[in-house]
Design a protein around this motif. Structure first.
Motif, PDB file in Angstrom:
ATOM      1  N   ALA A  89     -10.519  13.866  11.393  1.00 17.51           N
ATOM      2  CA  ALA A  89      -9.787  14.948  12.080  1.00 17.51           C
ATOM      3  C   ALA A  89     -10.691  16.147  11.980  1.00 17.51           C
ATOM      4  CB  ALA A  89      -8.333  15.085  11.273  1.00 17.51           C
ATOM      5  N   VAL A  90     -10.409  17.117  13.141  1.00 16.27           N
ATOM      6  CA  VAL A  90     -10.947  18.279  13.323  1.00 16.27           C
ATOM      7  C   VAL A  90      -9.914  19.478  13.000  1.00 16.27           C
ATOM      8  CG1 VAL A  90     -12.104  19.702  15.087  1.00 16.27           C
ATOM      9  CG2 VAL A  90     -12.459  17.277  15.061  1.00 16.27           C
ATOM     10  N   THR A  91     -10.546  20.178  12.025  1.00 15.09           N
ATOM     11  CA  THR A  91      -9.561  21.521  11.843  1.00 15.09           C
ATOM     12  C   THR A  91     -10.473  22.441  12.153  1.00 15.09           C
ATOM     13  OG1 THR A  91     -10.167  21.427   9.669  1.00 15.09           O
ATOM     14  CG2 THR A  91      -8.209  20.220  10.230  1.00 15.09           C
ATOM     15  N   GLY A  92      -9.962  23.764  12.215  1.00 21.09           N
ATOM     16  CA  GLY A  92     -10.717  25.084  12.701  1.00 21.09           C
ATOM     17  C   GLY A  92      -9.884  25.991  13.274  1.00 21.09           C
ATOM     18  N   PHE A  93     -10.683  27.148  14.055  1.00 19.90           N
ATOM     19  CA  PHE A  93     -10.056  28.206  14.565  1.00 19.90           C
ATOM     20  C   PHE A  93     -11.007  28.674  15.727  1.00 19.90           C
ATOM     21  CE2 PHE A  93      -6.868  31.228  14.567  1.00 19.90           C
ATOM     22  CZ  PHE A  93      -7.340  32.647  14.964  1.00 19.90           C
TER      23      PHE A  93
END
Length: 253
Positions: A84-88
């Motif tokens: 999964a890719v998380t971030g902002f």
């Protein structure tokens, strides 16, 4: 005398030489320690965090930028399932600040897609991208999801630190403010929520990175662009062992 000799034989049987030489505690190594840490944390892959800054074409709508990255993330997840890719993604009027957390293969694929778009689309709206920092094998995520936020209203800044501070000082402030903003979002944004929306400049104006800092980092030659970074990533590593070094150096007559 016979009693004394018997005592000596008994002493030899009780303390054999082999027991002294054998280690009493089983020994491990650094690889086993790292594997155990990964197993305890229930990780399927090593986690990395990447900080990106870039310029965007003026008057580019938020939806166009968000749709592009959402499409990239969806196609990447199909290739690397479970990573999964998380971030902002913070969208300013003429620049963006993007933080991504995922595996090295996923981050590699996102940068590769950026290069493909840049080569195939002469009017690609993202340009001048620089990789500021890549943090390897981080212990935990700062973000629970991937969010997009646009800075609609102008944010007033008292001074331009890029005119008075060195690159090291500007970079320190950039990373400090970014970390504070991430902690704020971690505490305030609930899981499965849509994120802070486009009023972040009202919720936490003191935590926002000034846009002139992002532009300053985009112009700095000390940071790599995606093409240079991927070339270095794909370049084989040649290590010269001590056994391959001959001393003194051979001389030619």
């Amino acid at each position: 005398m016979s009693f004394s000799g018997h005592a000596q034989k008994t002493s030899k049987r009780t303390f054999p030489m082999e027991s002294v030489l054998m280690p009493q505690v089983p020994r491990g190594n650094y690889l086993h320690l790292q594997e155990e840490k990964q197993r305890l944390q229930l990780k399927k892959f090593l986690l990395h965090r990447m900080f990106l800054v870039a310029k965007i074409t003026a008057n580019t709508e938020k939806k166009i930028i968000a749709d592009y990255y959402e499409q990239v993330l969806q196609s990447t997840l199909k290739l690397h399932k479970g990573e999964a890719v998380t971030g902002f993604l913070l969208i300013y009027p003429t620049s963006i600040l993007h933080i991504l957390e995922s595996s090295s293969d996923t981050l590699y694929q996102i940068l590769l897609d950026h290069l493909d778009q840049k080569k195939n689309d002469t009017e690609f709206f993202i340009h001048g991208m620089k990789i500021i920092v890549v943090s390897h094998n981080i212990p935990t995520r700062l973000f629970m999801q991937w969010h997009v936020s646009e800075i609609k209203a102008p944010v007033m800044y008292l001074d331009d630190v890029t005119q008075t501070q060195s690159l090291e000082e500007v970079l320190t402030e950039f990373l400090t403010q970014t970390h504070k903003l991430a902690i704020h979002l971690l505490k305030t944004v609930k899981v499965s929520a849509k994120g802070p929306g486009d009023n972040l400049h009202q919720l936490a104006p003191e935590l926002l990175i000034p846009e002139q800092i992002i532009k300053y980092l985009c112009k700095s030659e000390e940071f790599m662009d995606p093409e240079a970074f991927l070339n270095m990533y794909n370049k084989p590593i040649h290590i010269t062992l001590d056994s391959e070094v001959v001393w003194p150096a051979p001389s030619h007559f």
